[in-house]
Enzyme design. Sequence first.
Site, mmCIF file in Angstrom:
data_model
loop_
_atom_site.group_PDB
_atom_site.id
_atom_site.type_symbol
_atom_site.label_atom_id
_atom_site.label_comp_id
_atom_site.label_asym_id
_atom_site.label_seq_id
_atom_site.Cartn_x
_atom_site.Cartn_y
_atom_site.Cartn_z
ATOM 1 N N GLU A 19 0.630 -1.104 -0.102
ATOM 2 C CA GLU A 19 0.143 -0.017 -0.132
ATOM 3 C C GLU A 19 0.866 1.036 0.110
ATOM 4 O O GLU A 19 0.512 2.239 -0.645
ATOM 5 C CB GLU A 19 -0.855 -0.046 1.294
ATOM 6 C CG GLU A 19 -1.980 -1.046 1.052
ATOM 7 C CD GLU A 19 -3.151 -0.689 0.300
ATOM 8 O OE1 GLU A 19 -2.928 0.362 -0.229
ATOM 9 O OE2 GLU A 19 -4.097 -1.732 0.043
ATOM 10 N N SER A 31 -29.705 -38.640 41.330
ATOM 11 C CA SER A 31 -29.151 -38.951 42.457
ATOM 12 C C SER A 31 -27.804 -38.469 43.132
ATOM 13 O O SER A 31 -27.070 -38.611 43.965
ATOM 14 C CB SER A 31 -28.785 -40.546 42.319
ATOM 15 O OG SER A 31 -29.956 -41.217 41.955
#
Length: 755
Positions: free
Chosen positions: A77, A343
């Site tokens: 860029e 349980s």
Amino acid sequence: MTRGRRRELELAALLALLLALDLVFAPPIPVPDRGTVVVARDGTPLRTYPGADGVWRQPVTPEEVSPLYLEALLHYEDRWFRWHPGVNPVALLRAAWQWLAHGRVVSGGSTLTMQVARILEPPPDGQTRTLRAKLRQILRAVQLELRLSKREILTLYLNRAPMGGIVEGVEMASRAYLGKSSRHLSHAEAALLAALPQAPSRLRPDRAPQRARAARDKVLDRLRAVGVWSARDVADARMEIVAVQPLRAQWIAPLAAERLRRQQGGRADQAEIASTLDVELQSTVERMLLDRTGALPPKVSMAVLVMHNDTLEVHAYAGSADFHDAQRAAHVDMVRGVRSPGSTLKPFLYALALDDGLVHSESLLVDAPQSFGGYQPGNFQASFSGPVSVAEALQRSLNVPAVDLLDRIGPARFAAVLRAGGLRLRMPAGSAPNLSLILGGAGTTLEELVGAYRAFARGGVAGRPRLTPDAPRVEAPLMSAGAAYIVRDILESGGHPDRPSSTARRHVAWKTGTSFGFRDAWAVGVTDEYTVGVWVGRPDGTPNPGFFGANVAAPLLHDIVDALPPVSPAAAATRRRPDSVRAVTICWPLGLRVEATDPAHCLVRRTGWALNGGVPPTLPDRARSGGLLVSLAGCGRSGHAVRWPTALEPWLRAPVPEGCDRSLDGGTALRIAGLEHGALLRPAPGRQHVDVHLSVLGTASAAQPVYWLVDGVQQRRASAREAVTLQFRSNGRHSITALDGQGRFHRIEVVVRGV
């Protein structure tokens, strides 16, 4: 005034005007906006929420990004970014010449600073490449360079570059498309993300992988041409296919993060919320859940909670099986869902019975059909075992012994003890605690169960799981240290003091549970360092036949335990037997120490754990007769008689002495039909066994179950009107017992020969 002086004043006025214009028309430099991000204990982002503008953005600094990405970005860029004042005159002149020569824009000539200016102040649609827009970007770029350092400008680009959809910034794009942090990018991935802002909508790799690959290769070729990356690296990178995941936020612990965000008020401007989660363990748990979803029926979900015992910090939190699977009610957090615990409450009951001095670990309990004020519990496997110890009853999760103990302790008191320890049982509106509590007759949460189970690893003290580092540390005593040690030892290895020492890498005490109708499957485990809880079921409460704790939740629990960090020496040092716990040898059926029992009355020796030096006798018999006297000598010699609980008579194998006329039934109208007491049985010709066909008479209901035992071992379970076939394959004397759900029984004895 001299001409030179006038020029100086004009220049000063011009500069003042420019400065005033610069101040009046200042560039729109945004304040840092990262929305809300929930992070793990090491700072790793877990879930990012959009900022006030509705954009996914996860800010990073240049130091936190892969150097490969910075190389790709700057050399593709803006190679001169470090040196120009925001505008590159050479690039602008080249772009202008190409425009004049070709009649169209070939290269924009924009610097990275100009791109930041365009991102911060986008031109109107259709005017992105006009001369006016370009001049505005140039002016804004100069303004930015005057105000910010190069690092700050680069940081703005890293966090604001458009990456497609509502994703901005390299970090969010890397996580959304690649499922990883931008800190760990390959050459190909770095080039792809560097190219994406050129045309984020057109180059989105999840929608246009071919165009994205072409743009990526263009970046790779540029970096090879300028000598930044070697030809070999570029060739390898070009071989990688563009395979990205659908554009969505890649979240870790999404439900935990949402819970924390809501607890903090859910403010969009809140920068960071710290959690206690361990990102590695959390990711491992989530992978385990995803791996298991294929074997589960539709709409079945799972939840897991892992808590560190010392700090109470939650290191893994998965509220659902797959956050992206709506069919499994993915957004319902089952860590906090109130469900029947099955349980899983039984260990707390046995600990309370130990502290109350009702039992020791080898106390004789009755696992036989019994009625508790009209409540007649059965076992999960629909069978009974007769005489069992406390350790056996807990380890095998037998229901009748647990209900028996709860009846003696009191349901209301049991619920109050649990509530004081942080485990609250939710009862239906208007109802009071009853005996069904111990079998799952009330609701609780996985989070509260894990906090309570921690007591078994830390001297009986439960704790509230902490999800944030600043959460208060809440602890409460739930049982004595001695009771915690004994129950943990039973759950871990059976509770036998005389067993050989184990060389297992990690010890885990665990318990499963299954709620009525197979709606919920549970498994909770305790190690030296962690407490782990697992829930499996449908969030809407629909039954899942065949899915119970032992076959669904327990395997996942053990896999998670195996994935826990290695045991630290400090944690292993916490495994010390309290002084209040001592090994004792006792005798059945009286339950007293062997040295305090007449040798003639010590029918069975057991070695177990006693608490505080107490060795309580066998619990009083519920039958009015006070128990069955079984003579060890001839008939009528009562000097050597001992008392067993009456309900255990069908399981007692003591032979009837010759010449005795002892009754072999429970004093009721129940009778075995089809065979007489004392019958001699022989096999049919050519057979190696004897089959007998039997039924019962005198039951109150045809639907009532009848249990058939041969020599004290249950063989069949049938309805009262159903005939059964029993088979004998050994010679000698055998007993046959029929037992109904009310505890009534009838026994006969037969002799088998010739097999």
